[in-house]
Design an enzyme around this catalytic site. Sequence first.
Site, PDB file in Angstrom:
ATOM      1  N   ASN A 285      24.969   1.745  55.935  1.00 55.01           N
ATOM      2  CA  ASN A 285      24.399   2.476  54.955  1.00 55.01           C
ATOM      3  C   ASN A 285      25.608   2.591  53.804  1.00 55.01           C
ATOM      4  O   ASN A 285      26.602   3.319  53.957  1.00 55.01           O
ATOM      5  CB  ASN A 285      24.192   3.868  55.525  1.00 55.01           C
ATOM      6  CG  ASN A 285      24.071   5.050  54.589  1.00 55.01           C
ATOM      7  OD1 ASN A 285      24.061   4.746  53.269  1.00 55.01           O
ATOM      8  ND2 ASN A 285      24.142   6.427  54.971  1.00 55.01           N
TER       9      ASN A 285
ATOM     10  N   LYS B 294      26.016   4.314  51.098  1.00 51.91           N
ATOM     11  CA  LYS B 294      26.090   5.546  50.358  1.00 51.91           C
ATOM     12  C   LYS B 294      26.338   5.476  48.849  1.00 51.91           C
ATOM     13  O   LYS B 294      25.816   4.404  48.172  1.00 51.91           O
ATOM     14  CB  LYS B 294      27.066   6.426  50.982  1.00 51.91           C
ATOM     15  CG  LYS B 294      27.058   6.580  52.626  1.00 51.91           C
ATOM     16  CD  LYS B 294      27.712   7.454  53.310  1.00 51.91           C
ATOM     17  CE  LYS B 294      27.386   7.314  54.722  1.00 51.91           C
ATOM     18  NZ  LYS B 294      28.257   8.511  55.421  1.00 51.91           N
TER      19      LYS B 294
ATOM     20  N   HIS C 132      19.294  12.123  56.307  1.00 58.60           N
ATOM     21  CA  HIS C 132      20.556  11.996  56.526  1.00 58.60           C
ATOM     22  C   HIS C 132      21.375  13.380  56.263  1.00 58.60           C
ATOM     23  O   HIS C 132      20.940  14.238  55.448  1.00 58.60           O
ATOM     24  CB  HIS C 132      21.406  10.795  55.522  1.00 58.60           C
ATOM     25  CG  HIS C 132      22.596  10.552  55.829  1.00 58.60           C
ATOM     26  ND1 HIS C 132      23.659  11.364  55.706  1.00 58.60           N
ATOM     27  CD2 HIS C 132      23.069   9.611  56.337  1.00 58.60           C
ATOM     28  CE1 HIS C 132      24.908  10.756  55.990  1.00 58.60           C
ATOM     29  NE2 HIS C 132      24.597   9.741  56.868  1.00 58.60           N
TER      30      HIS C 132
ATOM     31  N   GLU D  98      23.876  14.078  55.065  1.00 60.24           N
ATOM     32  CA  GLU D  98      24.339  14.279  53.741  1.00 60.24           C
ATOM     33  C   GLU D  98      23.459  15.193  52.819  1.00 60.24           C
ATOM     34  O   GLU D  98      23.739  15.691  52.015  1.00 60.24           O
ATOM     35  CB  GLU D  98      25.394  13.390  53.071  1.00 60.24           C
ATOM     36  CG  GLU D  98      26.333  12.848  53.797  1.00 60.24           C
ATOM     37  CD  GLU D  98      27.069  11.564  54.008  1.00 60.24           C
ATOM     38  OE1 GLU D  98      26.381  10.695  53.259  1.00 60.24           O
ATOM     39  OE2 GLU D  98      28.014  11.322  54.629  1.00 60.24           O
TER      40      GLU D  98
ATOM     41  N   GLU E 227      22.853  11.017  64.445  1.00 62.35           N
ATOM     42  CA  GLU E 227      24.251  10.949  63.845  1.00 62.35           C
ATOM     43  C   GLU E 227      24.919  12.472  63.913  1.00 62.35           C
ATOM     44  O   GLU E 227      24.441  13.141  63.300  1.00 62.35           O
ATOM     45  CB  GLU E 227      24.036  10.492  62.468  1.00 62.35           C
ATOM     46  CG  GLU E 227      23.400   9.285  62.287  1.00 62.35           C
ATOM     47  CD  GLU E 227      23.986   8.793  60.966  1.00 62.35           C
ATOM     48  OE1 GLU E 227      24.502   7.757  60.591  1.00 62.35           O
ATOM     49  OE2 GLU E 227      23.375   9.313  59.854  1.00 62.35           O
TER      50      GLU E 227
ATOM     51  N   GLY F  66      32.161   9.787  59.176  1.00 58.76           N
ATOM     52  CA  GLY F  66      33.153   9.642  58.309  1.00 58.76           C
ATOM     53  C   GLY F  66      34.530  10.492  58.857  1.00 58.76           C
ATOM     54  O   GLY F  66      35.363  10.443  57.930  1.00 58.76           O
TER      55      GLY F  66
ATOM     56  N   SER G  26      31.036   7.000  62.638  1.00 58.29           N
ATOM     57  CA  SER G  26      32.378   6.381  62.852  1.00 58.29           C
ATOM     58  C   SER G  26      32.144   5.133  63.713  1.00 58.29           C
ATOM     59  O   SER G  26      32.917   4.934  64.657  1.00 58.29           O
ATOM     60  CB  SER G  26      33.441   7.341  63.307  1.00 58.29           C
ATOM     61  OG  SER G  26      33.656   8.146  62.260  1.00 58.29           O
TER      62      SER G  26
HETATM   63  P1  PGA Z   1      30.418   6.537  58.989  1.00 62.70           P
HETATM   64  O1  PGA Z   1      28.809   6.796  58.217  1.00 62.70           O
HETATM   65  O2  PGA Z   1      30.033   5.401  59.789  1.00 62.70           O
HETATM   66  O3  PGA Z   1      31.153   6.195  57.770  1.00 62.70           O
HETATM   67  O4  PGA Z   1      30.619   7.370  59.944  1.00 62.70           O
HETATM   68  C1  PGA Z   1      27.536   6.930  59.296  1.00 62.70           C
HETATM   69  C2  PGA Z   1      26.473   7.320  58.308  1.00 62.70           C
HETATM   70  O5  PGA Z   1      26.467   8.579  57.551  1.00 62.70           O
HETATM   71  O6  PGA Z   1      25.213   6.786  58.430  1.00 62.70           O
END
Ligand code: PGA
Length: 253
Positions: free
Chosen positions: A9, A11, A97, A99, A169, A175, A215
């Site tokens: 992903n 982003k 997601h 976010e 998640e 992140g 992560s």
């Molecule tokens: P990350 O993001 O691997 O940077 O933690 C995962 C995601 O948001 O899908």
Amino acid sequence: MRKPLIFGNWKMNLDMKQSDDLVRSLLGVKIDYRVVDVGVAPDFCSLASVVKTIKDMGVPISVAAQNMSAEEKGAYTGEVSADMILSTGADTVILGHSERRNLYGETDEVINLKVRQALRLKLNVILCVGELLEEREANVAVEKVLYQLSMGLNGVDTDGVQDVTLAYEPVWAIGTGKTATPADAQEMHAAIRGQLSKLYGPVIARKLRILYGGSVKPDNIGALMLREDVDGALVGGASLNAGDFVKLINFNN
Ligand code: PGA
């Protein structure tokens, strides 16, 4: 047996050229697509270009949009419809997601409308669910995730759900460098599969893939993937680096 799926992903991190370059860096690398499925989710502007690059490379990499409008078409400035995504050649959309939920206020109801619209138009869905840190600390993580799952799939029938991949998640792991322990991930994935079994029966529940995200890195993916109900990973940060992304895809080597 569920085939593992590793999905990057990206982003809002790469422009069109950078997205193309990253996907092209997978060419010439030894990846056995018979044993692992791979996908990438570039930004909207790069979708068509990444699809074309992948086609030219002749590799079976899936391409996903990172969001989608619940509406079919019309006066919705700035929005992108399922048809538009399909017209780029992309086959999948990531919905729900954290976010989108937490920064843009997407509710379970809106996410459900998007899920149904995508499935109606034959776009595969990666439906993300996950609890906040305070919900984990208050011991309501499973309850919260199963609620998001049931709401997200509300009105989705047995046929439709076969085009859905789930992604667990935990918001506190995205992140942040903090990963759920493999045992915590397994516990939640098993709970998700249990709920899918209640909703759609055990045969379908056994077939659906549940990805872990938050992560995920080359050094922790192996232990996560050993768990029975962890069928792959949705990876943000580490998927932006070609070397790390390849290591994630080849987690089994
Ligand atoms: P990350 O993001 O691997 O940077 O933690 C995962 C995601 O948001 O899908």
